[in-house]
Design an enzyme around this catalytic site. Structure first.
Site, PDB file in Angstrom:
ATOM      1  N   ALA A  31      32.609  39.922  42.910  1.00 54.78           N
ATOM      2  CA  ALA A  31      33.047  39.244  41.408  1.00 54.78           C
ATOM      3  C   ALA A  31      34.586  39.412  41.270  1.00 54.78           C
ATOM      4  CB  ALA A  31      32.373  40.283  40.213  1.00 54.78           C
ATOM      5  N   CYS A  32      35.255  38.836  40.324  1.00 50.24           N
ATOM      6  CA  CYS A  32      36.410  38.660  40.107  1.00 50.24           C
ATOM      7  C   CYS A  32      36.709  38.330  38.747  1.00 50.24           C
ATOM      8  CB  CYS A  32      37.305  37.924  40.986  1.00 50.24           C
ATOM      9  SG  CYS A  32      36.655  36.026  41.078  1.00 50.24           S
ATOM     10  N   GLY A  33      37.896  37.549  38.194  1.00 49.17           N
ATOM     11  CA  GLY A  33      38.095  37.075  36.881  1.00 49.17           C
ATOM     12  C   GLY A  33      37.305  35.907  36.774  1.00 49.17           C
TER      13      GLY A  33
END
Length: 287
Positions: free
Chosen positions: A244-246
């Site tokens: 995941a990330c932004g």
């Protein structure tokens, strides 16, 4: 490419390797630059100022699911196919993605292609800065006309995770969730670049900032170093992994790093923090 011990070295292309085949009829070079909302830069405008000769531009906000307000979510297969045809990409086309920052959004292109069954996709190691640093020419202006093609996607659902998958994993952990955001954002000490986002991370997740996977020149580290970094974050092949990330972009660098290191496929939480942190009913922790 120099031998850096990669299990799947074809997923990375050096500037020398790209320069040697540039213009080949079965090759498509794609600038897939995506700047963060707080960077105040326009990827397409900068593409028009300088790009690798013959490259076309893929806007991930345009090639996206139009039924959601979340940014650049994967589109339905038919819409993805139409976008590939507009870029002159067929199922047999070799596709090389790069970005203007070095290695920020290029892996998103590689992952999108894999999610729709296209394995002849790679990332330009070091991106446009490496191309320019090696003395190769750029050109300006609009993209060249795309050849007529037909593209048939073959969606791989196991490479894509949604909010319910991640929420279920919080309740009954079976996969490791790895967050590619910078450490200060993961800990909740720095604000998110998108307004209205809470700060922090998904309970139980680990942090592996995507920049840690890269050398100073934005090329990927050798396989042994990638394996060590991934193992420290809990990705060692013994459990399923989700990145995941932004907003589902730099998370793809973790998926690519695992592929280079010879680990099992890492899925990507497409909505990532733009979805999770933008809601009021998902659990968030800081620190």
């Amino acid at each position: 490419m120099e031998d850096r011990g990669y299990a799947n070295p074809e997923a990375l292309v050096t500037v020398e390797e790209l320069a040697a085949v540039l213009g080949a009829p079965d090759l498509a070079v794609i600038d897939i630059t995506k700047y963060l909302p707080n960077e105040d830069r326009d990827g397409f405008a900068e593409y028009r100022r300088a790009h690798i000769p013959g490259a076309r531009y893929l806007d991930i906000d345009a090639v996206a699911d139009r039924t959601t307000t979340l940014p650049h979510m994967l589109p339905p297969p038919a819409e993805f196919a139409a976008a590939m045809e507009a870029l002159g990409i067929a199922n047999a086309t070799r596709v090389v993605f790069y970005d203007q920052k070095g290695m920020s959004s290029a892996a998103r292109g590689w992952w999108m292609m894999r999610a729709f069954g296209h394995d002849r996709a790679a990332v330009l190691d070091g991106g446009l800065p490496a191309w320019i640093a090696a003395g190769h020419a750029t050109e300006a202006g609009d993209p060249p006309p795309a050849p007529a093609t037909v593209y048939a996607p073959a969606f791989r659902p196991w490479l894509v995770k949604d909010m319910r998958d991640v929420l279920g994993n919080v309740t009954e952990p079976h996969a490791v969730l790895v967050d590619a955001r910078p450490a200060a954002r993961f800990r909740g000490e720095a604000p998110e670049p998108r307004p209205g986002m809470r700060s922090g991370h998904v309970p139980g997740s680990t942090n592996l900032p995507h920049a840690a996977l890269l050398n100073a020149d934005a090329t990927f580290r050798p396989a042994a170093e990638l394996r060590a970094l991934l193992k420290e974050a809990g990705v060692d092949g013994t459990r399923p992994a989700i990145a995941a990330c932004g907003s589902g972009v730099t998370a793809c660098a973790i998926a690519l790093a695992a592929h280079l290191a010879g680990l099992p496929d890492v899925a990507v939480y497409d909505g990532s923090w733009a979805e999770w942190g933008g809601r009021g009913d998902t659990p968030v922790v800081t620190g």
